[in-house]
Design an enzyme around this catalytic site. Structure first.
Site, PDB file in Angstrom:
ATOM      1  N   LYS A  38       6.151  17.319  30.124  1.00 47.20           N
ATOM      2  CA  LYS A  38       5.132  17.947  29.287  1.00 47.20           C
ATOM      3  C   LYS A  38       4.017  16.978  28.902  1.00 47.20           C
ATOM      4  CE  LYS A  38       8.182  21.589  27.514  1.00 47.20           C
ATOM      5  NZ  LYS A  38       7.728  22.634  28.422  1.00 47.20           N
ATOM      6  N   PHE A  41      18.441  24.257  25.666  1.00 44.15           N
ATOM      7  CA  PHE A  41      17.465  24.763  26.633  1.00 44.15           C
ATOM      8  C   PHE A  41      16.856  23.560  27.341  1.00 44.15           C
ATOM      9  CE2 PHE A  41      13.408  26.090  28.304  1.00 44.15           C
ATOM     10  CZ  PHE A  41      13.725  27.294  28.906  1.00 44.15           C
ATOM     11  N   ASP A  95      17.205  14.579  26.214  1.00 39.41           N
ATOM     12  CA  ASP A  95      16.102  15.402  26.728  1.00 39.41           C
ATOM     13  C   ASP A  95      14.951  15.348  25.731  1.00 39.41           C
ATOM     14  OD1 ASP A  95      14.332  17.323  27.534  1.00 39.41           O
ATOM     15  OD2 ASP A  95      15.814  18.886  27.875  1.00 39.41           O
TER      16      ASP A  95
END
Length: 955
Positions: free
Chosen positions: A269, A144, A240
């Site tokens: 984030k 994801f 990631d």
């Protein structure tokens, strides 16, 4: 008008009314946050254990970050990258030195950063590996990285992909050669791809811990092996770290646990502490300078406000030692969770303060329900994949606060477990009460597993519900285990019998023997017996029924109309629904109807426990649709029950032929590995919940030991009982020398094949071959329905049979029902009753003329041909012999003695009709433009050209 909702109820209602429904939030509203706490509009305080998916590692509204934001906002917010600003360069130097990289490319969101990394890898591949537009960027199963088109091209999650294709080529998580998914935590899958295509792969994108997939922590050495493979094949290793980075796992970057320095790191984030969207890509000069001015950018990327916030967020991580705090508190937290003694907790895993608990869902209750209990006790967490709860508090949490939250989790688990015990007891009481009552409703679930001759495996699911036939309004409108949706549709349209099936892939009887279902024709098939009324009323009810089923199962069943509906008189006369004396049987078929998860999802919704517990847990669309054969269906009928009382039966069947070798499984595998789902407890509503494995005579070892053994179709069967063996995972171990050919081919008694004959655009014919392998004559019915534009002539019917000695004789049907077609109103229908001699081969031939369609009646792919549905051969099989067909053996084993009706479906065929040249207008335009260009172009050239004399220039 206030722009802030005053209450939680108002906030939820406003979002539902005016916002897109692209999220499914937990029903709680957050209006304020500080540190590890958030408050709702009513003032209730909660611990935040999601941390905005790790975006607020530094805690909510950290004063140092907020101060940097407000101070910069009063000076300069945005300059765009058309100019330099006084914050970007300094921030880039700070961030690159902080993480130990040479250069940085700033963006806004995590998805943008991932897209940037993909573009960087491809551009680098063009320059440094000589790749053209065939270069790959590959990922792994369960990834994801966001939801942009480039990213979901790599996704294996159907929720992210369904309905959004076509996807960007060569951005994938599957092996280009085999189509098998590149599994996470399986370096050999990556190695196989790089061995075959390493020269064309630009980058490998991976999460050091898969977050959305359920906090999956890889085994030590996996990431290092992947990194080494990338170095071997000159592939960029892209990490990631959007959710796992910036101290979350106890190191600055999660990849540091493997002591690896990726070629590209993606951040987001927590790079802003949850105050302002900031993301970045870090890499070397070689990689970063592959992109030139104008080739990539963002108006807001690297804006002064973002730079100030990012630097302040990283300063908090450094100054408050959040990395060390995550490491020590994470170990403390996992140790406390693992001490919880509850069958509800299946697993506790994680690293640092990124953790998850996996629960065993029971009685239709899932991780979502446990999250609601946590919310009620003051802790907010969010489930993923129905069974996993992520637990990721802000890294500023103290040891005392963490202990308080652990106590909340322990008490919520106790509440959940107590509730499940009550629900299970209630379910058993209900089931017991239903079994004993006059209006009993019962439910059973069974799975049959059969290894096939060619190494493939048949999985046949069967879910069955039964209730007393409704006789009054009170019993007619009450549903318990019986699916209300199907019951209401059958009542509304006066349906006494209903059969629906969706099938894709051909059944290979030469290798797989007799099929487990009575519907093997490719496409969608609907058959219904409609009570009473005249033909016009029956036609209206039939149309309403197909439209209703089309809405339920997201299929094109509404395209079944009078032009493709037949009313058979002989073929289905032996159905169990003949408990009614009146009613018209209608049959419709859509050849080549697409079969996908949009059909499976509503099918699962009809089950009492859906996919939350019991055998429904194994209904994984990833694997069920990655199969060689797939047939899903349901049937509704009335029959005589005990003491002669009429009962209503409802069955859902799903048959799949899977190939373990295509999934990278060898001679030893488990059921969970085959379907990528783990069995839990039995559905509490199920009176019987079993997995039955048909064993070969030798060469197969099953683990663990089954609850019992039985016989099925002359073979031994190992029976695993989920009521007695919850959470069982059956391991299959084949002897290598016997893996091919563990099953002798069990060919059906009657085989049927049909072909189209003739050439040209005016006429043609049909030839069907029926083979009787038995040593006795066989009574069969033959049904063929052809569309109106294939005008069949019954007088051309010729039937000849070839005996075992090779001689041919004329065969006459014992009865015949022929309905000629009416143009654009109804199809032609031919039904024959035949007696096939023993050990014979019978050939039927009949001719048709081809109709001429209107210009608007041709489909978009008219030149391909018109799909024609299968012919159906039906016969009664002897139930006393040892060669009982598989579907009849299953029926008798699960439901008791019954007749054995077999239906053999022929292949589809393509009919070619005279087709207009739809491209003619384009040809005329092209030709005309060419003539105009050749003629007027020369004149235009002469009129606009300027002739000038040039004098030679002296040297």
């Amino acid at each position: 008008m206030s722009l802030i909702a005053a209450t939680s109820k108002t906030a939820i209602e406003l979002e539902d009314a005016y916002g897109a429904h692209n999220y499914h939030p937990l029903p709680v509203v957050i209006s304020r946050g500080e540190g590890v706490h958030v408050w709702d509009p009513e003032g209730k305080r909660y611990y935040d254990f999601l941390s905005a998916y790790s975006a607020v590692n530094q805690g909510h509204c950290h004063p140092h970050i907020v101060k940097a934001l407000t101070e910069q906002a009063s000076r300069l917010c945005l300059s765009s990258r058309a100019f330099y600003n006084d914050r970007l360069g300094a921030a880039e130097r700070f961030i690159t030195e902080f993480f130990g990289y040479e250069m940085m490319l700033p963006m806004n969101t995590g998805a943008e950063a991932v897209e940037t990394a993909i573009k960087l890898a491809r551009k680098w591949g063009h320059i440094h590996k000589g790749l053209n537009d065939d270069g790959y960027v590959i990922g792994v199963e369960g990834n994801f990285h966001g939801r942009t088109m480039g990213i979901i091209s790599m996704s294996t999650d159907p929720d992210c992909r369904n309905g959004f294709g076509p996807f960007i080529p060569n951005i994938t998580a599957v092996n280009p050669d085999t189509g098998a998914k590149i599994r996470y935590n399986h370096a050999e899958d990556l190695e196989a791809v790089l061995k075959a295509h390493g020269d064309k792969v630009a980058g490998f994108l991976v999460e050091p811990i898969q977050g959305e997939a359920g906090i999956k922590v890889p085994e030590p050495g996996y990431l290092k092996r992947c990194y080494d493979l990338c170095k071997q094949y000159n592939v960029l290793f892209i990490c990631d770290e959007i959710q796992t980075g910036i101290a979350r796992t106890g190191t600055l970057l999660a990849i540091e646990h493997e002591q690896i320095r990726p070629d590209i790191v993606i951040l987001g984030k927590a790079l802003s502490g949850g105050v302002y969207p900031v993301s970045a890509v870090l890499s070397s000069r070689e990689v970063m300078l592959s992109i030139k001015p104008g080739e990539h950018g963002s108006t807001y990327g690297g804006n002064p406000l973002a730079c100030a916030v990012a630097v302040a967020a990283l300063e908090v991580v450094r100054d408050e030692k959040l990395t060390e705090r995550a490491q020590s508190l994470g170990e403390r937290f996992r140790e406390a969770l693992r001490k919880i003694d509850s069958p509800l907790i299946k697993d506790v895993r994680g690293r640092g303060l990124l953790n998850a608990i996996e629960v065993n869902p029971v009685a239709g209750k899932t991780a979502w329900d446990l999250c609601l209990l946590l919310r009620d006790r003051g802790l907010l967490a969010k489930p993923t994949h129905d069974t996993i709860i992520r637990l990721a508090p802000p890294l500023t949490i103290t040891a005392e606060q963490l202990d308080e939250c652990t106590d909340i989790i322990v008490k919520a688990v106790a509440d959940y477990s107590n509730g499940m015990r009550i629900l299970n007891h209630a379910a058993l009481v209900v089931c017991g009460g239903l079994l004993a009552s006059a209006n009993a409703e019962t439910f059973t679930e069974d799975l049959l597993v059969k290894p096939l001759q060619d190494g493939r495996v048949l999985l046949h699911f069967e879910f069955s519900a039964q209730r007393a036939a409704p006789t009054t309004n009170e019993t007619m409108y009450h549903y318990h285990l019986f699916p209300r949706q199907i019951g209401e549709i059958s009542r509304r349209y006066d349906v006494d019998e209903l059969h629906l099936s969706f099938t894709q892939g051909g059944w290979r009887e030469s290798k797989w023997g007799s099929p487990p279902v009575n519907s093997q024709g490719i496409g969608a098939e609907v058959r219904a017996r409609i009570k009473g009324g005249d033909a016009i009323q029956s036609e209206s009810q039939w149309k309403g029924l197909t439209n209703a089923l089309s809405g339920v199962f997201c299929a094109s069943l509404n395209f079944i109309d009078t032009t493709n509906t037949a009313t058979p008189q002989l073929t289905f006369a032996d159905t169990d629904a003949a408990t009614t004396t009146s009613g018209m049987l209608r049959h419709g078929y859509l050849p080549r109807e697409n079969v996908c998860t949009e059909n499976l999802t509503p099918w699962i919704k009809q089950l009492p426990c859906q996919s939350k517990s019991g055998l429904g847990l194994l209904l994984n669309p990833y694997r069920l649709y990655n199969a060689d054969f797939h047939s899903m269906g349901l049937s509704l009928s009335f029959a005589k029950g005990t003491k002669g009382k009429r009962v209503q039966q409802y069955k859902q069947r799903l048959s799949v032929v899977a190939d373990p070798s295509a999934l990278g499984l060898g001679d030893s595998w488990t059921l969970a590995e085959l379907v990528d789902r783990q069995l839990g407890t039995a559905c509490p509503a199920a009176a019987r919940s079993t997995v039955r494995v048909i064993r070969p005579s030798s060469g197969l070892k099953l683990t663990p030991k089954p609850a019992s053994s039985s016989r099925l179709a002359g073979r031994g069967v190992s029976v695993f009982d989920l009521h007695k063996q919850p959470n069982v995972d059956i391991a299959f171990e084949f002897a290598p020398q016997e893996n091919n050919g563990v099953w002798p081919t069990e060919k059906p008694l009657i085989s049927a094949h049909r072909y189209v004959t003739g050439h040209g655009g005016s006429n043609g014919g049909v030839e069907a071959t029926l083979t009787n392998r038995g040593d006795k004559p066989a009574n069969v019915t033959y049904l063929d329905v052809l569309p109106w534009y294939l005008r069949v002539y019954s007088h051309t019917l010729d039937i000849q049979t070839q005996a075992a000695d090779g001689s041919w004789t004329l065969l006459r049907p014992t009865s015949m029902a022929f309905t000629p077609a009416i143009d654009r109103e109804r199809p032609s229908s031919m039904e024959l009753t035949l007696v096939l001699p023993a050990s014979s081969r019978t050939t039927l031939r009949y001719s048709f003329d081809k109709g001429f369609l209107k210009y608007t009646e041709h489909p978009p792919d008219a030149n391909r041909g018109f799909n024609i549905g299968p012919a159906i051969v039906s016969y009664q099989h002897d139930t006393t012999g040892a060669d009982l067909p598989l579907h009849c053996a299953i029926e008798q084993a699960l439901s008791g003695p019954s007749e054995c009706t077999v239906r053999a479906y022929t292949e589809l065929f393509l009919a070619s009709l005279p087709t207009p040249d739809f491209s003619m207008p384009y040809n005329v335009i092209t030709f005309t433009c060419t003539i105009l260009a050749l003629f007027f172009g020369r004149i235009f050239n002469l009129l606009t050209r300027d002739f000038a004399v040039l004098k030679p220039v002296e040297a």
